[in-house]
Design a protein around this motif. Structure first.
Motif, PDB file in Angstrom:
ATOM      1  N   TRP A 164       0.828  -1.208   0.000  1.00  0.00           N
ATOM      2  CA  TRP A 164       0.000   0.000   0.000  1.00  0.00           C
ATOM      3  C   TRP A 164       0.861   1.256   0.000  1.00  0.00           C
ATOM      4  O   TRP A 164       0.384   2.360  -0.247  1.00  0.00           O
ATOM      5  CB  TRP A 164      -1.023   0.011   1.131  1.00  0.00           C
ATOM      6  CG  TRP A 164      -0.528  -0.272   2.526  1.00  0.00           C
ATOM      7  CD1 TRP A 164      -0.681  -1.447   3.221  1.00  0.00           C
ATOM      8  CD2 TRP A 164       0.190   0.606   3.404  1.00  0.00           C
ATOM      9  NE1 TRP A 164      -0.104  -1.335   4.464  1.00  0.00           N
ATOM     10  CE2 TRP A 164       0.436  -0.096   4.607  1.00  0.00           C
ATOM     11  CE3 TRP A 164       0.637   1.923   3.299  1.00  0.00           C
ATOM     12  CZ2 TRP A 164       1.118   0.470   5.684  1.00  0.00           C
ATOM     13  CZ3 TRP A 164       1.317   2.486   4.374  1.00  0.00           C
ATOM     14  CH2 TRP A 164       1.557   1.759   5.542  1.00  0.00           C
ATOM     15  N   TYR A 165       2.147   1.108   0.289  1.00  0.00           N
ATOM     16  CA  TYR A 165       3.063   2.254   0.229  1.00  0.00           C
ATOM     17  C   TYR A 165       3.855   2.254  -1.082  1.00  0.00           C
ATOM     18  O   TYR A 165       3.978   3.294  -1.744  1.00  0.00           O
ATOM     19  CB  TYR A 165       4.023   2.218   1.420  1.00  0.00           C
ATOM     20  CG  TYR A 165       4.888   3.459   1.528  1.00  0.00           C
ATOM     21  CD1 TYR A 165       4.472   4.561   2.268  1.00  0.00           C
ATOM     22  CD2 TYR A 165       6.112   3.539   0.859  1.00  0.00           C
ATOM     23  CE1 TYR A 165       5.240   5.706   2.348  1.00  0.00           C
ATOM     24  CE2 TYR A 165       6.891   4.684   0.937  1.00  0.00           C
ATOM     25  CZ  TYR A 165       6.452   5.761   1.684  1.00  0.00           C
ATOM     26  OH  TYR A 165       7.210   6.896   1.755  1.00  0.00           O
ATOM     27  N   THR A 166       4.390   1.086  -1.462  1.00  0.00           N
ATOM     28  CA  THR A 166       5.243   1.026  -2.659  1.00  0.00           C
ATOM     29  C   THR A 166       4.462   1.325  -3.942  1.00  0.00           C
ATOM     30  O   THR A 166       5.014   1.911  -4.864  1.00  0.00           O
ATOM     31  CB  THR A 166       5.926  -0.351  -2.792  1.00  0.00           C
ATOM     32  OG1 THR A 166       4.926  -1.359  -2.790  1.00  0.00           O
ATOM     33  CG2 THR A 166       6.901  -0.603  -1.657  1.00  0.00           C
ATOM     34  N   GLY A 167       3.174   0.931  -3.977  1.00  0.00           N
ATOM     35  CA  GLY A 167       2.359   1.206  -5.166  1.00  0.00           C
ATOM     36  C   GLY A 167       2.277   2.699  -5.440  1.00  0.00           C
ATOM     37  O   GLY A 167       2.728   3.174  -6.490  1.00  0.00           O
ATOM     38  N   PRO A 168       1.704   3.472  -4.501  1.00  0.00           N
ATOM     39  CA  PRO A 168       1.620   4.923  -4.711  1.00  0.00           C
ATOM     40  C   PRO A 168       2.994   5.571  -4.900  1.00  0.00           C
ATOM     41  O   PRO A 168       3.142   6.508  -5.682  1.00  0.00           O
ATOM     42  CB  PRO A 168       0.970   5.431  -3.409  1.00  0.00           C
ATOM     43  CG  PRO A 168       0.253   4.263  -2.846  1.00  0.00           C
ATOM     44  CD  PRO A 168       1.016   3.051  -3.270  1.00  0.00           C
ATOM     45  N   GLN A 169       3.992   5.055  -4.200  1.00  0.00           N
ATOM     46  CA  GLN A 169       5.331   5.620  -4.322  1.00  0.00           C
ATOM     47  C   GLN A 169       5.833   5.483  -5.763  1.00  0.00           C
ATOM     48  O   GLN A 169       6.535   6.362  -6.274  1.00  0.00           O
ATOM     49  CB  GLN A 169       6.289   4.894  -3.372  1.00  0.00           C
ATOM     50  CG  GLN A 169       7.636   5.574  -3.228  1.00  0.00           C
ATOM     51  CD  GLN A 169       8.573   4.778  -2.336  1.00  0.00           C
ATOM     52  OE1 GLN A 169       8.427   3.561  -2.206  1.00  0.00           O
ATOM     53  NE2 GLN A 169       9.519   5.460  -1.722  1.00  0.00           N
ATOM     54  N   ALA A 170       5.440   4.369  -6.412  1.00  0.00           N
ATOM     55  CA  ALA A 170       5.852   4.149  -7.800  1.00  0.00           C
ATOM     56  C   ALA A 170       4.954   4.909  -8.770  1.00  0.00           C
ATOM     57  O   ALA A 170       5.106   4.786  -9.983  1.00  0.00           O
ATOM     58  CB  ALA A 170       5.837   2.653  -8.108  1.00  0.00           C
ATOM     59  N   GLY A 171       3.986   5.663  -8.233  1.00  0.00           N
ATOM     60  CA  GLY A 171       3.155   6.490  -9.095  1.00  0.00           C
ATOM     61  C   GLY A 171       1.829   5.869  -9.491  1.00  0.00           C
ATOM     62  O   GLY A 171       1.091   6.429 -10.295  1.00  0.00           O
ATOM     63  N   VAL A 172       1.504   4.702  -8.926  1.00  0.00           N
ATOM     64  CA  VAL A 172       0.234   4.050  -9.253  1.00  0.00           C
ATOM     65  C   VAL A 172      -0.899   4.832  -8.583  1.00  0.00           C
ATOM     66  O   VAL A 172      -0.836   5.120  -7.384  1.00  0.00           O
ATOM     67  CB  VAL A 172       0.232   2.581  -8.760  1.00  0.00           C
ATOM     68  CG1 VAL A 172      -1.107   1.932  -9.028  1.00  0.00           C
ATOM     69  CG2 VAL A 172       1.363   1.812  -9.416  1.00  0.00           C
ATOM     70  N   GLU A 173      -1.933   5.189  -9.331  1.00  0.00           N
ATOM     71  CA  GLU A 173      -3.018   5.991  -8.761  1.00  0.00           C
ATOM     72  C   GLU A 173      -3.922   5.156  -7.852  1.00  0.00           C
ATOM     73  O   GLU A 173      -4.311   5.603  -6.781  1.00  0.00           O
ATOM     74  CB  GLU A 173      -3.831   6.649  -9.883  1.00  0.00           C
ATOM     75  CG  GLU A 173      -5.079   7.407  -9.428  1.00  0.00           C
ATOM     76  CD  GLU A 173      -4.807   8.583  -8.457  1.00  0.00           C
ATOM     77  OE1 GLU A 173      -3.650   9.031  -8.346  1.00  0.00           O
ATOM     78  OE2 GLU A 173      -5.777   9.023  -7.800  1.00  0.00           O
ATOM     79  N   HIS A 174      -4.262   3.934  -8.286  1.00  0.00           N
ATOM     80  CA  HIS A 174      -5.173   3.103  -7.488  1.00  0.00           C
ATOM     81  C   HIS A 174      -4.489   1.823  -7.038  1.00  0.00           C
ATOM     82  O   HIS A 174      -4.375   0.880  -7.806  1.00  0.00           O
ATOM     83  CB  HIS A 174      -6.423   2.739  -8.301  1.00  0.00           C
ATOM     84  CG  HIS A 174      -7.282   3.919  -8.609  1.00  0.00           C
ATOM     85  ND1 HIS A 174      -7.808   4.147  -9.868  1.00  0.00           N
ATOM     86  CD2 HIS A 174      -7.694   4.943  -7.848  1.00  0.00           C
ATOM     87  CE1 HIS A 174      -8.514   5.272  -9.843  1.00  0.00           C
ATOM     88  NE2 HIS A 174      -8.463   5.771  -8.625  1.00  0.00           N
ATOM     89  N   THR A 175      -4.050   1.783  -5.788  1.00  0.00           N
ATOM     90  CA  THR A 175      -3.455   0.561  -5.250  1.00  0.00           C
ATOM     91  C   THR A 175      -4.473  -0.100  -4.320  1.00  0.00           C
ATOM     92  O   THR A 175      -5.139   0.575  -3.552  1.00  0.00           O
ATOM     93  CB  THR A 175      -2.172   0.877  -4.464  1.00  0.00           C
ATOM     94  OG1 THR A 175      -1.212   1.426  -5.365  1.00  0.00           O
ATOM     95  CG2 THR A 175      -1.591  -0.367  -3.820  1.00  0.00           C
ATOM     96  N   ILE A 176      -4.594  -1.428  -4.446  1.00  0.00           N
ATOM     97  CA  ILE A 176      -5.379  -2.189  -3.473  1.00  0.00           C
ATOM     98  C   ILE A 176      -4.486  -3.292  -2.933  1.00  0.00           C
ATOM     99  O   ILE A 176      -3.990  -4.128  -3.683  1.00  0.00           O
ATOM    100  CB  ILE A 176      -6.653  -2.795  -4.100  1.00  0.00           C
ATOM    101  CG1 ILE A 176      -7.567  -1.677  -4.613  1.00  0.00           C
ATOM    102  CG2 ILE A 176      -7.393  -3.661  -3.076  1.00  0.00           C
ATOM    103  CD1 ILE A 176      -8.836  -2.170  -5.288  1.00  0.00           C
ATOM    104  N   CYS A 177      -4.251  -3.254  -1.632  1.00  0.00           N
ATOM    105  CA  CYS A 177      -3.384  -4.236  -0.983  1.00  0.00           C
ATOM    106  C   CYS A 177      -4.283  -5.210  -0.239  1.00  0.00           C
ATOM    107  O   CYS A 177      -5.186  -4.810   0.472  1.00  0.00           O
ATOM    108  CB  CYS A 177      -2.444  -3.486  -0.048  1.00  0.00           C
ATOM    109  SG  CYS A 177      -1.426  -4.500   1.004  1.00  0.00           S
ATOM    110  N   GLY A 178      -4.022  -6.502  -0.418  1.00  0.00           N
ATOM    111  CA  GLY A 178      -4.822  -7.495   0.274  1.00  0.00           C
ATOM    112  C   GLY A 178      -5.864  -8.108  -0.647  1.00  0.00           C
ATOM    113  O   GLY A 178      -5.830  -7.844  -1.834  1.00  0.00           O
ATOM    114  N   PRO A 179      -6.740  -8.943  -0.106  1.00  0.00           N
ATOM    115  CA  PRO A 179      -6.979  -9.210   1.319  1.00  0.00           C
ATOM    116  C   PRO A 179      -5.737  -9.769   2.028  1.00  0.00           C
ATOM    117  O   PRO A 179      -5.063 -10.627   1.473  1.00  0.00           O
ATOM    118  CB  PRO A 179      -8.070 -10.262   1.309  1.00  0.00           C
ATOM    119  CG  PRO A 179      -8.655 -10.254  -0.052  1.00  0.00           C
ATOM    120  CD  PRO A 179      -7.629  -9.734  -0.964  1.00  0.00           C
TER     121      PRO A 179
END
Lengths: 239, 244
Positions: A126-141
């Motif tokens: 949930w941190y690395t996704g946005p950090q890489a510039g991804v607008e919509h990250t969903i981590c999990g379940p």
């Protein structure tokens, strides 16, 4: 996960309705996260790149908004600062959780990675996704053993100013609530149907063969339908 | 109103609340989430955060003080401070357990660790394996025993979380709080913190990760059970020697 995108005759309408329902639910959460993002930028804008640099207290301005967005789907919400952003705390989460018996509670953790084995948050998806510039990250379940002890989804968006990454706006959604909200639409689809994340982890399902938490690794006779640009798919039996 | 009637109208499950707070803080200390010497927030603050009354919190702190996990200093610069049980003597800790209790704890822990490992092998996806490998890499370069212990605890929790079961993960954390420090201390006593013993521990974990990655649930379960049982056998031997 191997998947082909196609529409199959027969259940097309119901699949479309279920896809729209899932998109609508995640949109609710992402709308709240865009508000958190804007409020964070507003709270920090004046002190960014200036002396004195932003401090933890600047983020207190987010609280009324965070508290209002708790409830319904969202069990926890907040802003997670990029390490080094704040002058008075190298690591910081402005993170609030709903509290069934009263006012929201703030999550306080030992955020010094040299003393805690657990809380270097920069490696979580949930941190690395946005950090890489991804607008919509969903981590999990995933089992959220740090905050809630619940089986959860974490949705997140990047917070940036003029291209500079400040951190992440994120929200926790309990899988059981998300599941309850999408199941009625899934049940309308004739035959087995289930929702998976990008990796193939099942989020909600109408079949015991792939129940919530199971790993779907592709199967003949099933088609994965994308949910817009979201890292989710609706898998349904071909008819 | 007589005492019995007063008891009837005492707040429901206030004892359970005290126990819940004690367990929460004990878990956090055992897992290294709260570290040795760290100052706890003020009583009022902590009570508010945990959602309990100040009275409940004070009772819990008293129990933690009795267990030696919290120290309270008065006056300027005073407050409640965490005392991590790193330096606890194995003998002292072990005497608190009867042999059959140790065996039973080991049986329970092996069942939980084994079941979690089997489900992890069935359900793990690449994003579940990444944290395990990262923890192993960090363990290989850990330069002091406390750090190694915390990473070892984190690795075990991550394996449990890969099962996708919140209950098994909670149980793993609880059992680590109960028996983790003791198992770790016995390991020190046996082999010392030398390169050989760290190597062996890492090899065990590595083999388990490979079984999980291969989706081999039976092997993952057998390995996880074996690891717990080996450690517990050694602990029981130590305990038996204490009685001589």
């Amino acid at each position: 996960m191997t998947s082909t995108v196609s529409t199959s005759a027969g259940s097309t309408a119901q699949v479309g309705t279920a896809v729209a329902r899932v998109a609508q639910l995640t949109d609710q959460v992402y709308a709240a996260l865009r508000e958190v993002r804007d409020a964070t930028v507003t709270a920090l804008r004046d002190s960014l790149g200036a002396a004195p640099a932003p401090v933890v207290a600047d983020l207190a301005a987010l609280r009324p908004l965070l508290w209002r967005r708790l409830g319904a789907l969202i069990a926890g919400i907040g802003f997670i600062a990029a390490p080094g952003l704040l002058a008075d705390a190298p690591w910081y989460l402005e993170w609030w959780q709903e509290n069934p018996s009263g006012r929201p509670v703030q999550l306080l953790r030992d955020l010094d990675p040299s003393s805690s084995a657990f809380y270097d948050y920069t490696h979580w998806d949930w941190y690395t996704g946005p950090q890489a510039g991804v607008e919509h990250t969903i981590c999990g379940p995933y089992v959220d053993y740090l905050c809630t002890d619940e089986y959860s989804l974490t949705l997140s968006v990047p917070v940036t100013v003029s291209g500079a990454f400040l951190g992440v706006a994120a929200a926790d959604v309990f899988v059981r609530r998300f599941e309850a909200a999408v199941l009625p639409a899934l049940r309308e689809i004739p035959g087995p149907a289930f929702l998976t994340n990008a990796e193939g982890r099942v989020v909600a399902s109408t079949t015991a063969r792939w129940i919530t938490g199971a790993a779907y690794r592709g199967a003949p006779g099933f088609t994965a339908h994308p949910i817009r640009d979201l890292p989710l798919s609706l898998v349904a039996a071909d008819t | 109103m007589n005492t019995a009637r007063l008891a009837v109208f005492a707040p429901v499950d206030s004892t359970a609340r005290v126990e819940a707070v004690v367990r929460r803080l004990t878990d956090a200390i055992a897992l290294g989430l709260l570290t040795d010497g760290e100052q706890l927030p003020s009583e009022a603050e902590l009570a508010a955060q945990l959602g309990v009354s100040t009275v409940t919190l004070r009772e819990a702190l008293m129990a933690l003080r009795q267990q030696g996990l919290v120290e309270t200093r008065r006056g300027r610069g005073g407050g409640s401070f965490v005392r991590a049980p790193d330096s606890l003597d194995v003998g002292v800790r072990l005497r608190a357990y009867a042999v059959d209790e140790l065996r039973d704890l080991g049986d329970h822990y092996a069942a939980i660790a084994g079941a979690a490992a089997r489900l992890a092998a069935q359900r793990a996806l690449p994003s579940d394996l990444a944290p395990l490998r990262r923890s192993l890499a960090e363990m290989a370069t850990a330069d002091w025993d406390g750090r190694l212990r915390r990473l070892d605890g984190r690795f075990r929790v991550e394996v449990a979380a890969a099962s996708q079961s919140a209950r098994l993960t909670q149980e793993e954390i609880r059992l680590q709080a109960d028996i983790g420090p003791l198992l770790w201390l016995s390991r020190d006593e046996r082999r010392g913190h030398d390169e050989m013993s760290v190597r062996r521990l890492l090899d065990q974990h590595q083999t388990l990760v490979e079984a999980i990655a291969a989706g081999d649930g039976d092997r993952a379960r057998a390995l996880a059970e074996r690891h717990v049982q080996d450690a517990m056998d050694h602990l029981i031997e130590l305990r038996l020697r204490l009685q001589e």
